[in-house]
Design a protein around this motif. Structure first.
Motif, PDB file in Angstrom:
ATOM      1  N   GLY A 256       0.789  -1.228   0.000  1.00  0.00           N
ATOM      2  CA  GLY A 256       0.000   0.000   0.000  1.00  0.00           C
ATOM      3  C   GLY A 256       0.821   1.277   0.000  1.00  0.00           C
ATOM      4  N   ASP A 257       1.894   1.321   0.787  1.00  0.00           N
ATOM      5  CA  ASP A 257       2.720   2.533   0.840  1.00  0.00           C
ATOM      6  C   ASP A 257       3.393   2.787  -0.503  1.00  0.00           C
ATOM      7  N   GLN A 258       3.906   1.720  -1.133  1.00  0.00           N
ATOM      8  CA  GLN A 258       4.536   1.865  -2.438  1.00  0.00           C
ATOM      9  C   GLN A 258       3.519   2.321  -3.481  1.00  0.00           C
ATOM     10  N   TRP A 259       2.327   1.763  -3.406  1.00  0.00           N
ATOM     11  CA  TRP A 259       1.270   2.138  -4.350  1.00  0.00           C
ATOM     12  C   TRP A 259       0.923   3.618  -4.231  1.00  0.00           C
ATOM     13  N   ARG A 260       0.734   4.089  -3.025  1.00  0.00           N
ATOM     14  CA  ARG A 260       0.395   5.494  -2.823  1.00  0.00           C
ATOM     15  C   ARG A 260       1.529   6.412  -3.276  1.00  0.00           C
ATOM     16  N   SER A 261       2.761   6.010  -3.005  1.00  0.00           N
ATOM     17  CA  SER A 261       3.913   6.820  -3.393  1.00  0.00           C
ATOM     18  C   SER A 261       4.028   6.921  -4.908  1.00  0.00           C
ATOM     19  N   GLU A 262       3.846   5.806  -5.594  1.00  0.00           N
ATOM     20  CA  GLU A 262       3.956   5.836  -7.043  1.00  0.00           C
ATOM     21  C   GLU A 262       2.802   6.606  -7.677  1.00  0.00           C
TER      22      GLU A 262
END
Length: 361
Positions: A315-321
């Motif tokens: 989730g954190d990677q998804w939001r960052s990208e």
């Protein structure tokens, strides 16, 4: 013979344009017709987080048996949190279980399928006291009207966009809603309006919510671009205001994971129905189950599993990208505005380009 008198269907300008572009070999041709996010080379863009999710899924190597009719329960729970927020009453206090609480959710064939399934439920799901009328602003996504008419609704339109001012015509919209028959449905794009890129301000959303509640209307939100406008939470302002602050007890949210997960052709979506009571939610979910079962039996597994991994494990990677993609879209808007005004001295006022959000203008 039986089929000899079949007529051609209505022309689809988007389909025709796409075919023409695909046949055009000129290096100067750019496809601006389909709403997809592409990379700097103009080619389809695959999110890094999606590549990571593919590796995780490949290592897990699950079977390919059918999933249950209502879809991936974890994806639906995570998707509801993305839409409504983790602290919202409809998903908190144990209500993240999609068969409990005041929220009824099922997986669908992307955003278009979510709208269709939601419309079929509203028309054929035994909803009492509902009007046969649905309101749609113009201009808008071209598939709303034929899709909603196919479900059996009378579509009424109002002017959404004032071209001369490059602004939303909120006066026309509110006038239409205030005259709508009680129990009418109103289709709303929650963010990144297609094709105008002009969204209501928070104050305008509050006025719209007030009109909806006062007239006893049922909102049907289309959330196809969440995360590509101002941010995941910011783009969900309208839905969350209607549910948590305006006191609109019943509404539908049609969610797509095509644009914000790079899963276009995998057809991953969901429809979430907010109900006034838990008993109503259980019955509504069962009606949604029927709609899915009778039309396509169950949703595709692969894309849903990838979206689940992206939202839950990454989730954190998804939001960052998504933030990186969103910032690039705005940079491109600023660049286009600068070229038109400062470099090419193109006549006209082009500020609406940089004031818009999302993929369109």
């Amino acid at each position: 013979m039986f089929f000899d008198n079949v007529q051609f269907g209505p022309k689809d300008m988007f389909n025709d344009l796409k075919q023409a572009v695909d046949l055009d070999q000129s290096p100067q041709t750019v496809d601006l017709g389909i709403g997809v996010y592409r990379g700097e080379n103009g080619q389809p863009y695959e999110m890094e987080v999606l590549r990571s999710a593919k590796k995780i899924l490949a290592e897990a190597n699950p079977s390919h048996e059918y999933q249950v009719t209502t879809g991936n329960a974890q994806l639906l729970a995570d998707g509801a949190k993305v839409i409504f927020g983790g602290e919202s009453a409809v998903v908190s206090s144990g209500r993240t279980l999609v068969s409990h609480g005041q929220l009824a959710s099922v997986q669908t064939l992307s955003g278009s399928g979510a709208i269709h399934t939601g419309a079929m439920f509203l028309k054929h799901g035994g909803v009492a006291g509902l009007s046969n009328v649905i309101y749609v602003g113009r201009p808008t996504w071209g598939n709303y009207e034929p899709l909603l008419r196919l479900a059996g609704f009378e579509v009424r339109t109002y002017n959404y966009y004032e071209a001369a001012a490059n602004a939303m015509d909120v006066v026309a919209m509110l006038a239409a809603l205030q005259e709508a028959p009680c129990g009418s449905i109103v289709a709303l794009q929650g963010c990144c309006h297609n094709p105008c890129a002009v969204d209501p301000t928070p104050a305008q959303w509050r006025a719209i919510a007030g009109a909806v509640r006062a007239r006893g209307l049922v909102p049907l939100f289309d959330m196809a671009y969440q995360g590509l406008g101002r941010g995941i939470d910011e783009d969900a302002y309208a839905v969350r205001h209607f549910v948590d602050e305006a006191g609109v007890a019943e509404l539908l949210v049609c969610q797509s994971f095509a644009k914000n997960c790079s899963l276009y052709g995998e057809r991953v979506g969901a429809v979430h129905v907010v109900c006034a009571t838990a008993d109503a939610a259980r019955a509504v979910r069962d009606q949604l189950r029927c709609m899915v079962r009778w039309e396509f039996s169950s949703s595709p597994l692969y894309g849903g599993r990838l979206a689940e991994i992206m939202l839950s494990q990454l989730g954190d990677q998804w939001r960052s990208e998504l933030s990186t993609m969103r910032e690039r879209l705005q940079r491109n808007r600023n660049m286009l505005y600068r070229l038109l005004t400062d470099v090419y001295k193109t006549p006209g006022d082009w500020k609406f380009i940089i004031h818009g959000y999302g993929l369109f203008s």
